[in-house]
Scaffold this active site. Structure first.
Site, PDB file in Angstrom:
ATOM      1  N   SER A  15      -6.163 -12.185   5.027  1.00 47.71           N
ATOM      2  CA  SER A  15      -5.172 -11.455   4.233  1.00 47.71           C
ATOM      3  C   SER A  15      -5.503  -9.974   4.255  1.00 47.71           C
ATOM      4  CB  SER A  15      -5.187 -11.953   2.789  1.00 47.71           C
ATOM      5  OG  SER A  15      -4.479 -11.029   1.976  1.00 47.71           O
ATOM      6  N   HIS A  43      -2.111 -12.777   7.335  1.00 48.49           N
ATOM      7  CA  HIS A  43      -1.407 -13.032   6.080  1.00 48.49           C
ATOM      8  C   HIS A  43      -1.109 -11.685   5.405  1.00 48.49           C
ATOM      9  CE1 HIS A  43      -0.525 -15.656   2.563  1.00 48.49           C
ATOM     10  NE2 HIS A  43      -1.031 -14.656   1.832  1.00 48.49           N
ATOM     11  N   ASP A  45       0.567  -9.918   2.088  1.00 55.22           N
ATOM     12  CA  ASP A  45       0.979 -10.160   0.706  1.00 55.22           C
ATOM     13  C   ASP A  45       1.960  -9.085   0.242  1.00 55.22           C
ATOM     14  OD1 ASP A  45      -0.543 -12.513  -0.082  1.00 55.22           O
ATOM     15  OD2 ASP A  45      -2.301 -11.249   0.269  1.00 55.22           O
ATOM     16  N   MET A  47       4.157  -7.835  -2.724  1.00 56.54           N
ATOM     17  CA  MET A  47       4.250  -7.968  -4.193  1.00 56.54           C
ATOM     18  C   MET A  47       5.176  -6.885  -4.729  1.00 56.54           C
ATOM     19  SD  MET A  47       0.302  -8.621  -5.232  1.00 56.54           S
ATOM     20  CE  MET A  47      -0.831  -9.549  -4.203  1.00 56.54           C
ATOM     21  N   HIS A  76       3.831 -13.501   2.822  1.00 56.22           N
ATOM     22  CA  HIS A  76       3.810 -14.208   1.535  1.00 56.22           C
ATOM     23  C   HIS A  76       4.517 -13.317   0.521  1.00 56.22           C
ATOM     24  CE1 HIS A  76       1.064 -15.754  -1.987  1.00 56.22           C
ATOM     25  NE2 HIS A  76       2.326 -16.120  -2.129  1.00 56.22           N
ATOM     26  N   MET A  78       5.671 -12.447  -2.853  1.00 56.78           N
ATOM     27  CA  MET A  78       5.522 -12.656  -4.302  1.00 56.78           C
ATOM     28  C   MET A  78       6.507 -11.727  -4.992  1.00 56.78           C
ATOM     29  SD  MET A  78       1.391 -12.957  -4.218  1.00 56.78           S
ATOM     30  CE  MET A  78       1.346 -12.269  -2.578  1.00 56.78           C
ATOM     31  N   MET A 147      -1.195 -22.117  -4.036  1.00 63.81           N
ATOM     32  CA  MET A 147      -1.995 -21.016  -4.594  1.00 63.81           C
ATOM     33  C   MET A 147      -3.203 -21.581  -5.330  1.00 63.81           C
ATOM     34  SD  MET A 147      -0.602 -18.219  -3.627  1.00 63.81           S
ATOM     35  CE  MET A 147      -1.847 -17.224  -4.467  1.00 63.81           C
ATOM     36  N   GLY A 155      -9.674 -11.308  -4.416  1.00 65.72           N
ATOM     37  CA  GLY A 155     -11.010 -11.327  -4.987  1.00 65.72           C
ATOM     38  C   GLY A 155     -11.186 -12.172  -6.238  1.00 65.72           C
ATOM     39  N   ASP A 185      -4.361 -20.502  -0.536  1.00 67.08           N
ATOM     40  CA  ASP A 185      -4.475 -19.044  -0.682  1.00 67.08           C
ATOM     41  C   ASP A 185      -5.132 -18.702  -2.012  1.00 67.08           C
ATOM     42  OD1 ASP A 185      -4.130 -16.303  -0.557  1.00 67.08           O
ATOM     43  OD2 ASP A 185      -1.942 -16.363  -0.715  1.00 67.08           O
TER      44      ASP A 185
HETATM   45  C1  DX5 Z   1      -3.233 -13.221  -4.028  1.00 64.55           C
HETATM   46  C2  DX5 Z   1      -2.843 -13.207  -2.571  1.00 64.55           C
HETATM   47  C3  DX5 Z   1      -3.908 -13.625  -1.657  1.00 64.55           C
HETATM   48  C4  DX5 Z   1      -5.138 -12.741  -1.620  1.00 64.55           C
HETATM   49  C5  DX5 Z   1      -6.322 -13.627  -1.342  1.00 64.55           C
HETATM   50  O1  DX5 Z   1      -2.097 -13.122  -4.807  1.00 64.55           O
HETATM   51  O2  DX5 Z   1      -1.738 -14.062  -2.356  1.00 64.55           O
HETATM   52  O3  DX5 Z   1      -3.411 -13.756  -0.328  1.00 64.55           O
HETATM   53  O4  DX5 Z   1      -5.094 -11.731  -0.656  1.00 64.55           O
HETATM   54  O5  DX5 Z   1      -7.477 -12.870  -1.485  1.00 64.55           O
HETATM   55  P1  DX5 Z   1      -8.900 -13.583  -1.623  1.00 64.55           P
HETATM   56  O6  DX5 Z   1      -9.122 -14.370  -0.381  1.00 64.55           O
HETATM   57  O7  DX5 Z   1      -9.832 -12.425  -1.762  1.00 64.55           O
HETATM   58  O8  DX5 Z   1      -8.843 -14.453  -2.860  1.00 64.55           O
HETATM   59 ZN    ZN Z   2      -1.169 -14.458  -0.259  1.00 64.40          ZN
END
Ligand code: DX5
Ligand code: ZN
Length: 236
Positions: A15, A43, A45, A47, A76, A78, A147, A155, A185
C-alpha cells in the site's frame, strides 16, 4: 466474470499509503524488483475525508501512477457515493477497483459498471460489517477486501477477529458458491501474515511492513514466502 479467480501463490499488494508521497514513482520502482521481489498488485488508498476521517489522493494522481508502473493497480475507494467516482478509476486502467459495501447504494449495478469499464470489481467490508449479508451481492464481484483495521490510517494493529469472515469467504469460494480473490487489508506484517494465510487469504495488502522496511522489494518476497505454507494448507 466467468474466469476462475483461484490463484496458485499468495499475492502481495504493497500500500503506497505508507510510501513517501513526494517520490511516488521511485516508491513504485522500489517494489518492482526482479522475479520474486516484485509486488503482484500495488494498493492505492483513496480517502475522501467523509467515509473515513482521512484525506489522501484521487483520480488525477492514480492516472499518473498508472503511467509510472506496469504493476496492476488495486484501488481501494474509502469514499461516500462510490457510484459517482469509481468507474473513472476503472476507465483509467486500474486492474481492480474496490468500493465499500457500507457506502454503495446499489453494489450490484456498480460491479456491472466497473466490469464494463474493464476492471475487476471489488467489495470491501469494515471489521464490524458481516460478510454473510453480502453473499448474493458478491456473486457479481471479483474480489472481497476484508478490512482487518478500521479504515482510514496505516500502521494500525491487526484485528484477528475478522479472520472468521476470511474463513467463511474461503469456504464459499472452495465450495464453488463464490468466485473471488479474498484480500485482507490492515496490520499485515511478519507477525500476522501467517494467521491470515492459514485462514484462507489470497492477497495480502501491506503498507508499513513494506515501506517501513530497509528494502521494500525484499519485504514483498519475505511476506510471500512467509504466507506460502498457510496459503497451501488452507486449500488442502
Ligand atoms: C487503511 C488502508 C490500508 C493501509 C494499510 O485504511 O486501507 O490499505 O494502507 O496499512 P498497514 O499495512 O500499515 O496497516
Ligand atoms: Zn487499503
Amino acid at each position: 466474470m466467468s474466469n476462475d479467480q483461484r490463484i496458485s501463490q499468495p499475492l502481495i499488494a504493497p500500500s503506497i499509503l505508507s510510501a513517501d508521497f513526494a517520490r511516488l514513482a521511485d516508491e513504485l520502482a522500489a517494489i518492482n524488483g526482479a522475479s520474486g521481489n516484485r509486488a503482484d498488485w500495488v494498493h492505492v488508498d483513496v480517502m475522501d475525508g467523509h467515509f473515513v476521517p482521512n484525506l489522501t489522493l484521487g483520480l488525477p494522481v492514480v492516472e499518473s501512477l498508472l503511467k509510472a508502473t506496469d504493476i496492476p493497480m488495486d484501488c481501494h475507494l474509502m469514499i461516500d457515493d462510490p457510484a459517482r467516482w469509481a468507474v473513472g478509476y476503472a476507465e483509467a486502467g486500474s486492474h481492480n477497483v474496490t468500493v465499500h459495501a457500507e457506502a454503495a447504494a446499489d453494489p450490484v449495478a456498480l460491479a456491472r459498471d466497473l466490469r464494463a469499464a474493464g476492471a475487476r470489481a471489488g467489495l470491501s467490508v469494515k471489521p464490524d460489517t458481516p460478510f454473510e449479508q453480502y453473499t448474493d451481492v458478491l456473486k457479481h464481484y471479483d474480489t472481497l477486501l476484508v478490512m482487518s483495521v478500521e479504515p482510514g490510517f496505516g500502521g494500525q494493529s491487526f484485528m484477528p477477529e475478522v479472520l472468521d469472515k476470511v474463513r467463511a469467504a474461503r469456504h464459499a469460494v472452495d465450495t464453488g458458491h463464490l468466485n473471488l480473490v479474498v484480500e485482507i487489508d490492515g496490520g499485515i506484517n511478519n507477525d500476522t501474515v501467517e494467521q491470515a494465510a492459514e485462514a484462507g487469504v489470497d492477497c495480502f495488502v501491506a503498507g508499513s511492513a513494506v515501506y517501513g522496511a530497509q528494502d521494500p522489494a525484499r519485504a514483498v518476497s519475505a511476506l510471500r514466502e512467509q504466507a506460502a505454507p498457510g496459503f497451501a494448507h488452507a486449500r488442502q
